[in-house]
Scaffold this motif. Structure first.
Motif, mmCIF file in Angstrom:
data_model
loop_
_atom_site.group_PDB
_atom_site.id
_atom_site.type_symbol
_atom_site.label_atom_id
_atom_site.label_comp_id
_atom_site.label_asym_id
_atom_site.label_seq_id
_atom_site.Cartn_x
_atom_site.Cartn_y
_atom_site.Cartn_z
ATOM 1 N N GLY A 151 1.480 6.541 -9.178
ATOM 2 C CA GLY A 151 0.683 7.753 -9.069
ATOM 3 C C GLY A 151 -0.521 7.623 -8.162
ATOM 4 O O GLY A 151 -1.541 8.302 -8.367
ATOM 5 N N LEU A 152 -0.429 6.763 -7.154
ATOM 6 C CA LEU A 152 -1.548 6.541 -6.251
ATOM 7 C C LEU A 152 -1.596 7.614 -5.170
ATOM 8 O O LEU A 152 -0.581 8.197 -4.797
ATOM 9 C CB LEU A 152 -1.425 5.167 -5.583
ATOM 10 C CG LEU A 152 -1.577 3.946 -6.485
ATOM 11 C CD1 LEU A 152 -1.228 2.678 -5.719
ATOM 12 C CD2 LEU A 152 -3.000 3.862 -7.030
ATOM 13 N N ALA A 153 -2.795 7.851 -4.641
ATOM 14 C CA ALA A 153 -2.945 8.734 -3.492
ATOM 15 C C ALA A 153 -2.391 8.037 -2.246
ATOM 16 O O ALA A 153 -2.106 6.838 -2.258
ATOM 17 C CB ALA A 153 -4.421 9.087 -3.291
ATOM 18 N N GLU A 154 -2.249 8.795 -1.185
ATOM 19 C CA GLU A 154 -1.799 8.227 0.083
ATOM 20 C C GLU A 154 -2.731 7.077 0.475
ATOM 21 O O GLU A 154 -3.950 7.181 0.391
ATOM 22 C CB GLU A 154 -1.817 9.311 1.171
ATOM 23 C CG GLU A 154 -1.408 8.846 2.549
ATOM 24 C CD GLU A 154 0.106 8.654 2.682
ATOM 25 O OE1 GLU A 154 0.540 8.140 3.715
ATOM 26 O OE2 GLU A 154 0.837 9.029 1.733
ATOM 27 N N LYS A 155 -2.149 5.966 0.876
ATOM 28 C CA LYS A 155 -2.846 4.734 1.275
ATOM 29 C C LYS A 155 -3.427 3.975 0.080
ATOM 30 O O LYS A 155 -4.125 2.971 0.258
ATOM 31 C CB LYS A 155 -3.947 5.007 2.310
ATOM 32 C CG LYS A 155 -3.464 5.629 3.601
ATOM 33 C CD LYS A 155 -4.596 5.775 4.606
ATOM 34 C CE LYS A 155 -4.104 6.441 5.880
ATOM 35 N NZ LYS A 155 -3.070 5.654 6.552
ATOM 36 N N GLY A 156 -3.162 4.435 -1.134
ATOM 37 C CA GLY A 156 -3.676 3.740 -2.298
ATOM 38 C C GLY A 156 -3.103 2.344 -2.442
ATOM 39 O O GLY A 156 -1.952 2.086 -2.095
ATOM 40 N N ASP A 206 0.852 -1.180 0.000
ATOM 41 C CA ASP A 206 0.000 0.000 0.000
ATOM 42 C C ASP A 206 0.897 1.243 0.000
ATOM 43 O O ASP A 206 2.034 1.202 0.479
ATOM 44 C CB ASP A 206 -0.890 0.023 1.249
ATOM 45 C CG ASP A 206 -2.023 -0.990 1.163
ATOM 46 O OD1 ASP A 206 -2.022 -1.807 0.222
ATOM 47 O OD2 ASP A 206 -2.892 -0.970 2.056
ATOM 48 N N ASN A 207 0.362 2.349 -0.509
ATOM 49 C CA ASN A 207 1.158 3.565 -0.635
ATOM 50 C C ASN A 207 1.141 4.374 0.668
ATOM 51 O O ASN A 207 0.598 5.482 0.735
ATOM 52 C CB ASN A 207 0.623 4.420 -1.791
ATOM 53 C CG ASN A 207 1.546 5.587 -2.103
ATOM 54 O OD1 ASN A 207 2.757 5.499 -1.938
ATOM 55 N ND2 ASN A 207 0.967 6.696 -2.548
ATOM 56 N N ASP A 208 1.710 3.817 1.724
ATOM 57 C CA ASP A 208 1.866 4.534 2.984
ATOM 58 C C ASP A 208 2.963 3.852 3.789
ATOM 59 O O ASP A 208 3.507 2.824 3.380
ATOM 60 C CB ASP A 208 0.551 4.586 3.777
ATOM 61 C CG ASP A 208 -0.045 3.212 4.033
ATOM 62 O OD1 ASP A 208 0.680 2.197 3.906
ATOM 63 O OD2 ASP A 208 -1.237 3.139 4.376
ATOM 64 N N GLU A 209 3.294 4.446 4.916
ATOM 65 C CA GLU A 209 4.386 3.919 5.723
ATOM 66 C C GLU A 209 4.077 2.519 6.236
ATOM 67 O O GLU A 209 4.949 1.651 6.275
ATOM 68 C CB GLU A 209 4.656 4.864 6.907
ATOM 69 C CG GLU A 209 5.883 4.478 7.726
ATOM 70 C CD GLU A 209 7.157 4.460 6.899
ATOM 71 O OE1 GLU A 209 8.041 3.615 7.184
ATOM 72 O OE2 GLU A 209 7.281 5.271 5.966
ATOM 73 N N ALA A 210 2.814 2.293 6.635
ATOM 74 C CA ALA A 210 2.436 0.965 7.111
ATOM 75 C C ALA A 210 2.575 -0.077 6.008
ATOM 76 O O ALA A 210 2.997 -1.212 6.249
ATOM 77 C CB ALA A 210 1.003 0.996 7.639
ATOM 78 N N GLY A 211 2.237 0.306 4.780
ATOM 79 C CA GLY A 211 2.369 -0.619 3.662
ATOM 80 C C GLY A 211 3.811 -0.968 3.368
ATOM 81 O O GLY A 211 4.146 -2.123 3.093
ATOM 82 N N TRP A 245 -5.651 1.219 -7.804
ATOM 83 C CA TRP A 245 -5.002 1.304 -9.113
ATOM 84 C C TRP A 245 -5.869 0.680 -10.191
ATOM 85 O O TRP A 245 -6.016 1.232 -11.293
ATOM 86 C CB TRP A 245 -3.636 0.607 -9.069
ATOM 87 C CG TRP A 245 -2.849 0.780 -10.342
ATOM 88 C CD1 TRP A 245 -2.041 1.823 -10.675
ATOM 89 C CD2 TRP A 245 -2.822 -0.125 -11.454
ATOM 90 N NE1 TRP A 245 -1.501 1.630 -11.922
ATOM 91 C CE2 TRP A 245 -1.968 0.443 -12.436
ATOM 92 C CE3 TRP A 245 -3.420 -1.346 -11.718
ATOM 93 C CZ2 TRP A 245 -1.708 -0.182 -13.644
ATOM 94 C CZ3 TRP A 245 -3.173 -1.965 -12.933
ATOM 95 C CH2 TRP A 245 -2.314 -1.385 -13.883
ATOM 96 N N LEU A 246 -6.488 -0.438 -9.897
ATOM 97 C CA LEU A 246 -7.349 -1.102 -10.878
ATOM 98 C C LEU A 246 -8.613 -0.300 -11.135
ATOM 99 O O LEU A 246 -9.184 -0.361 -12.233
ATOM 100 C CB LEU A 246 -7.706 -2.509 -10.389
ATOM 101 C CG LEU A 246 -6.552 -3.521 -10.422
ATOM 102 C CD1 LEU A 246 -6.937 -4.799 -9.698
ATOM 103 C CD2 LEU A 246 -6.131 -3.824 -11.858
ATOM 104 N N ALA A 247 -9.083 0.451 -10.142
ATOM 105 C CA ALA A 247 -10.265 1.291 -10.348
ATOM 106 C C ALA A 247 -9.969 2.395 -11.359
ATOM 107 O O ALA A 247 -10.821 2.759 -12.183
ATOM 108 C CB ALA A 247 -10.716 1.886 -9.022
ATOM 109 N N VAL A 248 -8.756 2.938 -11.293
ATOM 110 C CA VAL A 248 -8.356 3.987 -12.238
ATOM 111 C C VAL A 248 -8.022 3.386 -13.599
ATOM 112 O O VAL A 248 -8.353 3.956 -14.646
ATOM 113 C CB VAL A 248 -7.156 4.777 -11.682
ATOM 114 C CG1 VAL A 248 -6.635 5.776 -12.710
ATOM 115 C CG2 VAL A 248 -7.536 5.483 -10.396
#
Length: 271
Positions: free
Chosen positions: A115-120, A83-88, A125-128
């Motif tokens: 190019g994902l938003a935070e937590k993306g 995931d696009n965040d620190e936890a990920g 990604w598949l939705a976009v």
């Protein structure tokens, strides 16, 4: 719920000694040797990739890597999609460290390039990229593979995780008399209805009371001649195993606090 030998109880059953099973484990067992396995965070992400015909699994949430049994992936080629965040990123590091130790070929998607938003995540990604198929996913840009020397220097592998003792040490039972009269009965009733320890409702109730009092308008002056004030600001923590009822026990207090703090709230009982 699960059967504990005498009856059904709320919560996850005890995990196997080797750790919790991976999601969609049966598909991993049926996959051909050399098949690429995607490691994602959360079941929804694994399901999204599986719908494209990809082999995907997860140990669960961002904090689940340590408690999972990764052995079915030993020697396989795996690809992490954090995931696009620190936890990920932390989840990918912890899972990758354990997979390296099992002799896996570990790859990682370059999430910054998506190019994902935070937590993306992969679902976002598949939705976009609604026209994307398995070929498009397999072609996503990867991070450079670390060398053996770099993996050896990784702080993630500098220590071996130690399992919690089983059984866990006994925890003293919270004495209801320690709670204020105004919330004692409510906390006991809420805990009984949710079938959780009293601690699970008492801790958020005390923190909620402090929040309702407000940290700016009420304080205790601790020195007669001085400016030392202590305000009712409390921090609480509820500790329990996964699925032991922590989140449901927090909800009643949160709902009550939201009702009290609503701007249009009016006390329905005349005073």
């Amino acid at each position: 719920m699960h059967w504990n030998g005498a009856g059904y109880v709320i919560g996850e059953p005890p995990a196997p000694a080797a750790g919790k099973l991976l999601y969609r484990l049966h598909e991993l067992a049926d996959a051909r040797d050399g098949a690429l396995v995607y490691i994602v965070e959360g079941e929804a992400c694994a399901d999204a990739l599986a719908r494209l015909g990809l082999l995907a699994t997860t140990s669960g949430s961002a904090s689940s890597a340590e408690g999972a049994d990764w052995s079915p992936l030993a020697g396989r080629r795996v690809r992490l999609w954090p995931d696009n965040d620190e936890a990920g990123r932390k989840y990918a590091e912890e899972a990758g460290a354990r997979l390296y130790a099992l002799g896996c070929t570990v790859e990682c998607i370059d999430v910054d390039a998506l190019g994902l938003a935070e937590k993306g995540d992969s679902v976002d990604w598949l939705a976009v990229n609604s026209d994307a198929d398995a070929v498009a996913v397999n072609a996503l840009l990867l991070l450079p593979t670390p060398s053996e020397a770099a993996r050896a220097r990784s702080p993630v592998q500098s220590f071996a995780p130690e399992p919690l003792p089983d059984p866990l040490p006994a925890v003293p039972v919270l004495d209801p008399a320690l709670l204020p009269d105004c919330v004692r009965t409510w906390c006991m009733d809420a805990a009984d209805s949710l079938q959780v320890p009293l601690d699970f409702t008492a801790v958020p109730a005390m923190v909620g009371l402090a929040a309702a009092l407000g940290g700016r308008h009420v304080a205790v002056r601790l020195k007669t001649h001085g400016h030392w004030y202590e305000r009712p600001i409390l921090w609480g923590c509820v500790v329990g195993r996964p699925s032991s009822g922590k989140s449901p026990a927090l909800s009643p207090v949160r709902r009550l606090l939201e009702k009290v703090t609503e701007p249009a709230w009016v006390d329905p009982v005349p005073r």
